[in-house]
Design an enzyme around this catalytic site. Structure first.
Site, PDB file in Angstrom:
ATOM      1  N   ARG A   1      27.238  54.931 102.841  1.00 22.52           N
ATOM      2  CA  ARG A   1      28.313  54.493 103.721  1.00 22.52           C
ATOM      3  C   ARG A   1      28.490  55.538 104.815  1.00 22.52           C
ATOM      4  O   ARG A   1      28.453  56.742 104.552  1.00 22.52           O
ATOM      5  CB  ARG A   1      29.624  54.316 102.952  1.00 22.52           C
ATOM      6  CG  ARG A   1      29.655  53.098 102.049  1.00 22.52           C
ATOM      7  CD  ARG A   1      29.638  51.802 102.849  1.00 22.52           C
ATOM      8  NE  ARG A   1      29.669  50.630 101.984  1.00 22.52           N
ATOM      9  CZ  ARG A   1      28.597  50.019 101.522  1.00 22.52           C
ATOM     10  NH1 ARG A   1      27.381  50.480 101.850  1.00 22.52           N
ATOM     11  NH2 ARG A   1      28.704  48.945 100.761  1.00 22.52           N
TER      12      ARG A   1
ATOM     13  N   GLU B   1      30.530  50.224 112.817  1.00 26.68           N
ATOM     14  CA  GLU B   1      29.429  49.264 112.829  1.00 26.68           C
ATOM     15  C   GLU B   1      29.895  47.963 113.467  1.00 26.68           C
ATOM     16  O   GLU B   1      30.946  47.445 113.113  1.00 26.68           O
ATOM     17  CB  GLU B   1      28.927  49.007 111.405  1.00 26.68           C
ATOM     18  CG  GLU B   1      28.291  50.230 110.760  1.00 26.68           C
ATOM     19  CD  GLU B   1      27.721  49.961 109.375  1.00 26.68           C
ATOM     20  OE1 GLU B   1      27.744  48.794 108.920  1.00 26.68           O
ATOM     21  OE2 GLU B   1      27.247  50.921 108.749  1.00 26.68           O
TER      22      GLU B   1
ATOM     23  N   HIS C   1      21.985  49.041 109.388  1.00 31.05           N
ATOM     24  CA  HIS C   1      22.467  48.706 108.047  1.00 31.05           C
ATOM     25  C   HIS C   1      21.568  47.635 107.399  1.00 31.05           C
ATOM     26  O   HIS C   1      22.006  46.544 107.052  1.00 31.05           O
ATOM     27  CB  HIS C   1      23.913  48.210 108.093  1.00 31.05           C
ATOM     28  CG  HIS C   1      24.642  48.405 106.800  1.00 31.05           C
ATOM     29  ND1 HIS C   1      25.967  48.719 106.722  1.00 31.05           N
ATOM     30  CD2 HIS C   1      24.216  48.340 105.515  1.00 31.05           C
ATOM     31  CE1 HIS C   1      26.346  48.829 105.461  1.00 31.05           C
ATOM     32  NE2 HIS C   1      25.288  48.610 104.703  1.00 31.05           N
TER      33      HIS C   1
END
Length: 339
Positions: free
Chosen positions: A245, A274, A293
């Site tokens: 994360r 993000e 991601h």
């Protein structure tokens, strides 16, 4: 009547068609996540939600949903820091995730970032595409884009769960690396022996590792776990990789570390913000490899994740405890089932 489910994005694979057969499912049609107000409205109307990491499942939403018929939130991910799990438990709402099916894909992506950063692959690609290699007039040079050899180096793993151990296995058995790890709980002795892994304090890991790879969940304790102090402990030749994360690492401190040479480079699949803005300082640095991601982004894994979501929902529908229940304490509040 079939239970009503709101699915915040279309999911890949045949298990999704099965989900549509088993449930009265409404699927958000857009590529972008539904706005919070839409999600809140749906929570008041449905029996269950299939959520993604980008969906904010906060206490307000869960409390409002519990006033209606909301009984389960089935997360399409292993992490669930976007969900207020404690509030869900208080409201008798089950929370599930998809933990085991994405281990190998995420470990493989971690190694893609390690190799790309260590061998400066993105820099090399840009060097060729830009024409700079051609304009140099030098086909080969002894000091061109020198990187780090991995054989025999020290691999430091922060978070020694499924993914951390899979990354360690590849490093130990594929590259003959010595593995150091730091985790909330020490691994069994047989695991340490198999992976040539040694449990050490975090500071020791940071000082001694050539590659530091992060695999810990985001919690209040791990937020900004790696900040300026920790980055200054690392070797100037070391590489930091994060597929966990973004907020485990203080981004401002990392940018400073990369600019000023406290560490050699970084490979990042996750970020505090993000999607990452194109003008973000990280995008201007040559010694960082960036990915959007995609740790679990293989066709096989994403389809298995859909099946895991379906398995959790079907078990709950049958009145059984879902196989991947995040908040087992909720069983004392409410029996599983949509009734």
């Amino acid at each position: 009547m079939r239970p009503r489910i709101f699915v915040t994005r279309r999911l890949p694979g045949p298990c999704f068609e099965k989900l549509l057969e088993e449930f009265d499912a409404e699927v958000w049609p857009e590529w972008q996540h539904p706005p919070y107000e839409v999600l809140l409205e749906k929570a008041r109307e449905v029996d269950g939600i299939v959520s993604l990491l980008s969906d904010r499942i906060d206490c307000r939403l869960l409390t409002e949903g519990a006033k209606g018929n909301l009984r389960i939130v089935s997360q399409y991910a292993v992490g669930y820091d976007n969900i207020d799990v404690e509030c869900a438990t208080r409201n008798g709402i089950y929370v599930t995730n998809t933990p085991s099916v994405l281990t190998e894909a995420t470990a493989e992506l971690t190694w893609a970032l390690i190799l790309a950063t260590a061998r400066r692959i993105v820099e090399a690609d840009a060097y060729v595409r830009s024409g700079e290699w051609y304009r140099s007039g030098t086909g080969w040079h002894p000091e061109l884009l020198l990187g780090m050899e991995l054989e025999g180096k020290v691999l430091g793993i922060i978070g020694f769960g499924r993914i951390g151990r899979a990354v360690a296995r590849i490093g130990a058995k594929g590259f003959g690396m010595k593995v150091l790890y730091y985790s909330r709980r020490r691994a069994p002795e047989e695991v340490e022996k198999e992976l040539n892994a040694t449990y050490v304090p975090l500071d020791t890991l940071l000082r001694e590792s050539d590659i530091v790879s992060i695999h810990t969940p985001l919690t209040p304790e791990t937020r900004y776990m790696i900040g300026e102090r920790e980055l200054r402990l690392m070797k100037p030749t070391a590489i930091l990789v994060n597929t966990a994360r973004g907020a485990v690492v203080d981004t401002n401190a990392l940018v400073k570390a990369l600019k000023e040479g406290w560490i050699a480079g970084a490979g990042l699949d996750v970020f505090e913000q993000e999607p990452l803005p194109p003008d973000h300082p990280l995008t201007k640095l040559p010694n960082v490899v960036l990915a959007p991601h995609i740790g679990s982004a293989t066709k096989e894994t994403r389809e298995r994740m859909t099946c895991a979501v379906l398995e959790n929902l079907l078990a709950f529908k049958k009145g059984e405890v879902p196989p991947n229940l995040v908040n087992p304490e909720v069983v004392e509040k409410r029996r599983p089932g949509f009734s």
